[in-house]
Design a protein around this motif. Structure first.
Motif, short mmCIF file in Angstrom:
data_model
loop_
_atom_site.label_atom_id
_atom_site.label_comp_id
_atom_site.label_asym_id
_atom_site.label_seq_id
_atom_site.Cartn_x
_atom_site.Cartn_y
_atom_site.Cartn_z
N THR A 23 5.05 3.21 -9.92
CA THR A 23 5.53 4.41 -9.15
C THR A 23 4.48 5.34 -8.65
N TYR A 24 3.45 5.15 -9.29
CA TYR A 24 2.26 6.08 -8.71
C TYR A 24 1.95 5.67 -7.35
N THR A 25 1.74 4.34 -7.48
CA THR A 25 1.35 3.55 -6.11
C THR A 25 2.58 3.77 -5.00
N TYR A 26 3.94 3.65 -5.48
CA TYR A 26 4.73 3.89 -4.37
C TYR A 26 4.54 5.34 -3.69
N LEU A 27 4.34 6.40 -4.53
CA LEU A 27 4.42 7.70 -4.02
C LEU A 27 3.38 7.74 -3.10
N LEU A 28 2.14 7.18 -3.34
CA LEU A 28 0.61 7.47 -2.60
C LEU A 28 0.93 6.57 -1.30
N ARG A 29 1.53 5.40 -1.55
CA ARG A 29 1.86 4.68 -0.23
C ARG A 29 2.68 5.35 0.73
N HIS A 30 3.65 6.04 0.27
CA HIS A 30 4.72 6.61 1.02
C HIS A 30 3.91 7.81 1.86
N ILE A 31 3.06 8.61 1.08
CA ILE A 31 2.31 9.70 1.73
C ILE A 31 1.31 9.28 2.90
N ALA A 32 0.81 8.10 2.56
CA ALA A 32 -0.22 7.67 3.49
C ALA A 32 0.62 6.94 4.70
N ASP A 33 1.69 6.32 4.52
CA ASP A 33 2.40 5.89 5.54
C ASP A 33 3.03 6.97 6.53
N ARG A 34 3.59 7.88 5.73
CA ARG A 34 4.04 9.19 6.52
C ARG A 34 3.12 9.82 7.40
N ALA A 35 1.77 10.01 6.86
CA ALA A 35 0.64 10.63 7.74
C ALA A 35 0.31 9.80 8.71
N MET A 40 -6.91 0.04 -8.51
CA MET A 40 -5.72 -0.74 -8.24
C MET A 40 -4.80 -0.30 -7.59
N ILE A 41 -4.52 1.11 -7.50
CA ILE A 41 -3.76 1.79 -6.60
C ILE A 41 -4.13 1.54 -5.34
N GLU A 42 -5.52 1.93 -5.04
CA GLU A 42 -6.11 1.81 -3.85
C GLU A 42 -5.75 0.33 -3.05
N THR A 43 -6.15 -0.75 -3.85
CA THR A 43 -5.72 -2.08 -3.51
C THR A 43 -4.44 -2.53 -3.16
N ILE A 44 -3.86 -2.32 -4.12
CA ILE A 44 -2.19 -2.61 -4.08
C ILE A 44 -1.31 -1.69 -2.84
N GLY A 45 -1.87 -0.48 -3.01
CA GLY A 45 -1.19 0.40 -1.89
C GLY A 45 -1.69 0.06 -0.48
N ASN A 46 -2.83 -0.31 -0.33
CA ASN A 46 -3.22 -0.69 0.96
C ASN A 46 -2.59 -2.02 1.62
N HIS A 47 -2.35 -2.95 0.38
CA HIS A 47 -1.69 -4.19 0.66
C HIS A 47 -0.07 -3.67 1.09
N LEU A 54 3.78 -2.93 5.88
CA LEU A 54 4.58 -2.11 6.94
C LEU A 54 3.77 -1.97 8.15
N ALA A 55 2.96 -2.64 8.68
CA ALA A 55 2.12 -2.37 9.60
C ALA A 55 1.99 -0.94 9.87
N SER A 56 1.65 -0.21 8.78
CA SER A 56 1.49 1.21 8.98
C SER A 56 -0.10 1.47 9.35
N ASP A 57 -0.17 2.80 10.12
CA ASP A 57 -1.59 3.28 10.38
C ASP A 57 -2.18 3.80 9.38
N GLY A 58 -1.35 4.22 8.23
CA GLY A 58 -1.83 5.01 7.02
C GLY A 58 -2.73 3.99 6.22
N ARG A 59 -3.70 4.58 5.56
CA ARG A 59 -4.50 3.66 4.75
C ARG A 59 -5.18 4.88 3.59
N LEU A 60 -5.17 4.21 2.37
CA LEU A 60 -5.98 4.84 1.14
C LEU A 60 -7.31 4.54 1.32
N ILE A 61 -8.26 5.48 1.76
CA ILE A 61 -9.69 4.85 1.96
C ILE A 61 -10.29 5.27 0.92
N GLY A 62 -9.75 5.95 -0.25
CA GLY A 62 -10.38 6.12 -1.47
C GLY A 62 -9.54 6.76 -2.55
#
Length: 277
Positions: free
Chosen positions: A108-120, A141-148, A153-161
């Motif tokens: 669920t942590y990863t879901y939330l961070l993915r959503h925030i990066a995707d929206r941005a 793990m959060i960074e790797t799975i979140g970026n996958h 989603l073909a999103s411009d968002g990215r977890l860079i760290g």
């Protein structure tokens, strides 16, 4: 442009009915101003040491700092606060034999961070509280799975760290701790009305709710560019209600006597109410 975010959680306990994860995020070029401002607010409100939800019961200044934090986010050009509240009785992976509760929590942590990066739609640097976990590389793990997920989603968002930080040294994590602590306490009280919530925490929840134009913090939200609460899983949505955010201009600061009266209603002394900036 890029974003920066600070995250913390509340209620992550196998015996709890819910847990919450909260993230305050804003444009990266605002980071220095954010830290300077909120460190100064801690001092001006007389907060000693780290700002934490667990210390609210003994500090009216910490309640006022939290009011300042939410007020500033609601009025900021770029900042927002997002939270996911997980009803553990409805979350199948919480009691699954296929993953541990720690695994389910970080999902669920990863879901939330993915959503925030995707929206941005831009790179985001994430600072999370340095929890003690059975697996020490959860941030990686959060960074790797979140970026996958973002790439799918073909999103411009990215977890860079995604970086662990000591909350004592991060005012951003402290802001996230205070806001998500209040949200989780309100939700836990909604799910378990007999829960003895400390009067000071009740007072903090009441004042924070007023800043949102609400009567409580136990709701999920309609989409907002400033304050979002996501109930998870989908069966939990709109329980007890989904609300729009209607930011108030001002709410009263809490005085020391307000805090004492909340704990002991027999106290009857004059009090001067100040307004939040």
């Amino acid at each position: 442009m890029s974003r920066v975010a600070f995250a913390d959680e509340s209620g992550f306990d196998s015996n709890k009915k819910c847990y919450s994860i909260g993230v305050v995020s804003f444009d990266f070029d605002c980071l220095a101003g954010f830290e300077t401002y909120f460190k100064s607010r801690l001092v001006s409100h007389g907060v000693q040491g780290e700002g934490k939800w667990t210390k609210i019961r003994t500090s009216h200044g910490l309640i006022n700092f939290t009011l300042d934090a939410l007020y500033s986010i609601l009025r900021s050009k770029s900042a927002c606060f997002d939270a996911i509240v997980v009803n553990t009785s409805l979350y199948r992976n919480w009691s699954s034999r296929l993953m541990t509760q720690e695994d389910a929590f970080y999902q669920t942590y990863t879901y939330l961070l993915r959503h925030i990066a995707d929206r941005a739609g831009q790179p985001a640097t994430i600072f999370i509280d340095d929890r003690t976990d059975s697996y020490p590389k959860r941030d990686e793990m959060i960074e790797t799975i979140g970026n996958h997920m973002l790439s799918q989603l073909a999103s411009d968002g990215r977890l860079i760290g995604v970086q662990r930080v000591n909350s004592r040294e991060s005012v951003g994590v402290q802001v996230a701790d205070l806001l998500v602590g209040a949200i989780n306490a309100a939700h836990y009280r909604q799910l378990n009305p007999s829960f003895p919530l400390h009067p000071a925490k009740q007072l903090a929840i009441k004042r924070l709710s007023e800043l949102l134009g609400w009567d409580d913090l136990c709701y999920d939200t309609m989409p907002s560019d400033k304050f979002n609460v996501w109930h998870f899983p989908k069966e939990y949505r709109a329980t007890p209600k989904t609300r729009w955010v209607y930011p108030a201009n001002r709410v009263p600061y809490v005085s020391e006597i307000d805090l004492i009266r909340g704990i002991d209603p027999t106290v009857n002394s004059p009090v001067v109410i100040r307004k939040s900036a």
